[in-house]
Design an enzyme around this catalytic site. Sequence first.
Site, PDB file in Angstrom:
ATOM      1  N   ASN A   7       0.882  -1.226   0.108  1.00 32.28           N
ATOM      2  CA  ASN A   7       0.117   0.049   0.012  1.00 32.28           C
ATOM      3  C   ASN A   7       0.763   1.435  -0.067  1.00 32.28           C
ATOM      4  O   ASN A   7       1.570   1.700   1.182  1.00 32.28           O
ATOM      5  CB  ASN A   7      -0.881  -0.138   1.097  1.00 32.28           C
ATOM      6  CG  ASN A   7      -1.982   1.033   1.214  1.00 32.28           C
ATOM      7  OD1 ASN A   7      -1.919   2.054   0.517  1.00 32.28           O
ATOM      8  ND2 ASN A   7      -2.708   1.036   2.312  1.00 32.28           N
ATOM      9  N   HIS A 179     -13.204   2.573   0.028  1.00 30.00           N
ATOM     10  CA  HIS A 179     -13.105   1.436   1.119  1.00 30.00           C
ATOM     11  C   HIS A 179     -13.697   0.179   0.583  1.00 30.00           C
ATOM     12  O   HIS A 179     -14.352  -0.613   1.336  1.00 30.00           O
ATOM     13  CB  HIS A 179     -13.871   1.888   2.415  1.00 30.00           C
ATOM     14  CG  HIS A 179     -13.457   2.951   3.291  1.00 30.00           C
ATOM     15  ND1 HIS A 179     -14.144   4.031   3.791  1.00 30.00           N
ATOM     16  CD2 HIS A 179     -12.092   3.354   3.443  1.00 30.00           C
ATOM     17  CE1 HIS A 179     -13.358   5.147   4.378  1.00 30.00           C
ATOM     18  NE2 HIS A 179     -12.202   4.582   4.158  1.00 30.00           N
ATOM     19  N   GLY A 208     -13.477   4.670  10.609  1.00 27.61           N
ATOM     20  CA  GLY A 208     -11.995   4.746  11.004  1.00 27.61           C
ATOM     21  C   GLY A 208     -11.666   5.999  10.919  1.00 27.61           C
ATOM     22  O   GLY A 208     -12.459   6.966  11.227  1.00 27.61           O
ATOM     23  N   GLY A 210     -11.068   7.838   8.189  1.00 31.06           N
ATOM     24  CA  GLY A 210     -11.913   7.931   7.145  1.00 31.06           C
ATOM     25  C   GLY A 210     -12.943   6.978   7.131  1.00 31.06           C
ATOM     26  O   GLY A 210     -12.866   5.833   7.575  1.00 31.06           O
ATOM     27  N   ARG A 239     -12.196  15.139   8.083  1.00 35.87           N
ATOM     28  CA  ARG A 239     -13.087  15.695   6.788  1.00 35.87           C
ATOM     29  C   ARG A 239     -14.418  16.029   7.100  1.00 35.87           C
ATOM     30  O   ARG A 239     -15.054  15.320   7.957  1.00 35.87           O
ATOM     31  CB  ARG A 239     -12.945  14.411   5.731  1.00 35.87           C
ATOM     32  CG  ARG A 239     -11.878  14.079   5.155  1.00 35.87           C
ATOM     33  CD  ARG A 239     -12.032  12.920   3.834  1.00 35.87           C
ATOM     34  NE  ARG A 239     -10.592  12.262   3.787  1.00 35.87           N
ATOM     35  CZ  ARG A 239     -10.558  10.969   3.825  1.00 35.87           C
ATOM     36  NH1 ARG A 239     -11.460  10.299   3.979  1.00 35.87           N
ATOM     37  NH2 ARG A 239      -9.410  10.493   3.508  1.00 35.87           N
ATOM     38  N   GLY A 329     -11.294   0.997  12.879  1.00 34.60           N
ATOM     39  CA  GLY A 329     -10.817   1.343  14.080  1.00 34.60           C
ATOM     40  C   GLY A 329     -11.874   1.820  15.068  1.00 34.60           C
ATOM     41  O   GLY A 329     -12.172   1.295  16.184  1.00 34.60           O
ATOM     42  N   ASN A 333     -13.705  -1.125  17.704  1.00 32.75           N
ATOM     43  CA  ASN A 333     -13.236  -0.726  19.083  1.00 32.75           C
ATOM     44  C   ASN A 333     -14.186   0.037  19.867  1.00 32.75           C
ATOM     45  O   ASN A 333     -14.158  -0.054  21.083  1.00 32.75           O
ATOM     46  CB  ASN A 333     -11.927  -0.078  18.933  1.00 32.75           C
ATOM     47  CG  ASN A 333     -10.722  -1.221  18.286  1.00 32.75           C
ATOM     48  OD1 ASN A 333     -10.697  -2.460  19.057  1.00 32.75           O
ATOM     49  ND2 ASN A 333     -10.222  -0.855  17.480  1.00 32.75           N
ATOM     50  N   GLU A 382      -8.373  -5.981   4.654  1.00 38.34           N
ATOM     51  CA  GLU A 382      -8.259  -5.622   3.330  1.00 38.34           C
ATOM     52  C   GLU A 382      -7.009  -6.397   2.886  1.00 38.34           C
ATOM     53  O   GLU A 382      -6.918  -6.664   1.388  1.00 38.34           O
ATOM     54  CB  GLU A 382      -7.693  -3.878   3.191  1.00 38.34           C
ATOM     55  CG  GLU A 382      -9.320  -3.044   3.560  1.00 38.34           C
ATOM     56  CD  GLU A 382      -8.972  -1.963   4.024  1.00 38.34           C
ATOM     57  OE1 GLU A 382      -8.676  -1.713   5.021  1.00 38.34           O
ATOM     58  OE2 GLU A 382      -9.124  -0.973   3.038  1.00 38.34           O
TER      59      GLU A 382
HETATM   60  P1  ADP Z   1      -7.440   4.556   9.107  1.00 32.81           P
HETATM   61  O1  ADP Z   1      -8.647   5.013   8.495  1.00 32.81           O
HETATM   62  O2  ADP Z   1      -6.324   5.186   9.536  1.00 32.81           O
HETATM   63  O3  ADP Z   1      -7.114   2.898   8.798  1.00 32.81           O
HETATM   64  P2  ADP Z   1      -8.261   3.223  11.573  1.00 32.81           P
HETATM   65  O4  ADP Z   1      -9.507   2.272  10.835  1.00 32.81           O
HETATM   66  O5  ADP Z   1      -7.286   2.576  12.305  1.00 32.81           O
HETATM   67  O6  ADP Z   1      -7.990   4.342  10.689  1.00 32.81           O
HETATM   68  O7  ADP Z   1      -9.262   4.016  12.756  1.00 32.81           O
HETATM   69  C1  ADP Z   1      -8.746   4.976  13.400  1.00 32.81           C
HETATM   70  C2  ADP Z   1      -9.748   5.686  14.432  1.00 32.81           C
HETATM   71  O8  ADP Z   1     -10.207   4.333  15.217  1.00 32.81           O
HETATM   72  C3  ADP Z   1      -9.249   6.818  15.324  1.00 32.81           C
HETATM   73  O9  ADP Z   1     -10.120   7.790  15.201  1.00 32.81           O
HETATM   74  C4  ADP Z   1      -9.168   6.016  16.755  1.00 32.81           C
HETATM   75  O10 ADP Z   1      -9.494   6.939  17.670  1.00 32.81           O
HETATM   76  C5  ADP Z   1     -10.237   4.865  16.565  1.00 32.81           C
HETATM   77  N1  ADP Z   1     -10.139   3.920  17.584  1.00 32.81           N
HETATM   78  C6  ADP Z   1      -9.328   2.805  17.801  1.00 32.81           C
HETATM   79  N2  ADP Z   1      -9.375   2.455  19.027  1.00 32.81           N
HETATM   80  C7  ADP Z   1     -10.568   3.114  19.408  1.00 32.81           C
HETATM   81  C8  ADP Z   1     -11.293   2.921  20.840  1.00 32.81           C
HETATM   82  N3  ADP Z   1     -10.971   1.863  21.590  1.00 32.81           N
HETATM   83  N4  ADP Z   1     -12.393   3.582  21.092  1.00 32.81           N
HETATM   84  C9  ADP Z   1     -12.752   4.625  20.187  1.00 32.81           C
HETATM   85  N5  ADP Z   1     -12.041   4.737  19.120  1.00 32.81           N
HETATM   86  C10 ADP Z   1     -11.090   4.027  18.746  1.00 32.81           C
END
Ligand code: ADP
Length: 396
Positions: A7, A179, A208, A210, A239, A329, A333, A382
């Site tokens: 990537n 995505h 996430g 995005g 964004r 993310g 989570n 992915e």
């Molecule tokens: P990317 O789009 O960069 O791949 P990710 O899918 O890793 O991003 O998501 C990142 C987001 O996930 C961040 O805003 C982060 O705060 C959120 N995140 C990760 N763990 C938690 C959690 N335990 N609670 C709330 N938000 C979370």
Amino acid sequence: MKILVINAGSSSLKYQFMESEGGEVFAKGLCERIGIDGRLTHKVPGREDVKLDIPMPTHNEAIQAVLDIMVDPEKGVIQSTDEIAAVGHRVLHGGAAFTESCIIDDACIEAIEKCIPLGPLHNPANLMGIRACQKIMPGTPQVAVFDTAFHMTMPPKAYIYAIPYEYYEKDDVRRYGFHGTSHRYVSARAIDMLGNPAHSRVISCHLGNGSSLAAIVDGKVMDTSMGLGPLAGFPMGTRSGDVDATILEYLMGRYNYDIKEMLNILNKKSGVLGISGVSSDFRDLDEAAAQGNERAKLALDKFVYEVKKFIGAYTTVMGGVDAIVFTAGIGENSIDLRRQICEGLEYMGIHMDAEKNNVRGKECDVSAADSKVKIFVIPTNEELMIAMDTASLCGK
Ligand code: ADP
């Protein structure tokens, strides 16, 4: 098949070396500061991470550094680069030309180049990764997997913008969506978890940094929240999501911004960061909101509210929904945001089980036993999708 998944960004390059069947990851890592100085982080399961400063004036040296560390007698995982059966590249924008992944040849590269005006930030970087691999491993087959491809099943009424039709015909202005690889992976898992019914309606929530939602009928995307570019949809980390275009004219007039400055504000300074003034990271927002920060709370409320609106809209156009999937993310989570998003949707047959929802980063069904609609948490993968597509195209 053992596949190297790449990537490539403008100054960084993520890689994962993995088995396409079953998804075992042998090594993964990140090249950073390409064009500046160069740093490699290399991770092998069960071993200590390796961090090295290696000059990376271009993507060529980055790819070379990845191959060197992979065959290193101590830190590596293979004897020779011949063990890499093929390379799969993530490519952001495939325009309308690519409805699926494809083997990289001259025609494919030309088509990716043609999509640069649609993906001006990412496609050139993706191409640098592809060209570096072609140069350094000329005998290894390569495949491009597009973020947009899965969305190409959208019907015209979903992808057309209500502006003069000539901009669609002459300039390719339409909704593309992003995505796609993630939505494809989690929706296929969801359909599997539903027991592979003949007919299925899934709303996939990729939340996430995005974020986008997709409405998926019988495994095919019917609509998605992102548009010509990834700025569209609901508010994200930085964004804005959809905004009234009048705001652009108004602010550009008041502050004398040019369009670049305006778009920088909408891409980098808006979303939950813009509303809260605190952070784009949802963990920071949770903390600030818990300490009574009203704007952090408003940012989270706005995010939940807009995601709910898309769920309502997609349920309506699909004539119902069988499963809602949370991924990425936040989706994987954030126990609390998942709860808030589903709260109040009981009238639609969406019932969450609070106990089951007490989970992070693990595939599971978090719906109540009597819920008409299943609610799944499905960690996205992915890289596995890219590896599987690469193996299936190169195995032929
Ligand atoms: P990317 O789009 O960069 O791949 P990710 O899918 O890793 O991003 O998501 C990142 C987001 O996930 C961040 O805003 C982060 O705060 C959120 N995140 C990760 N763990 C938690 C959690 N335990 N609670 C709330 N938000 C979370």
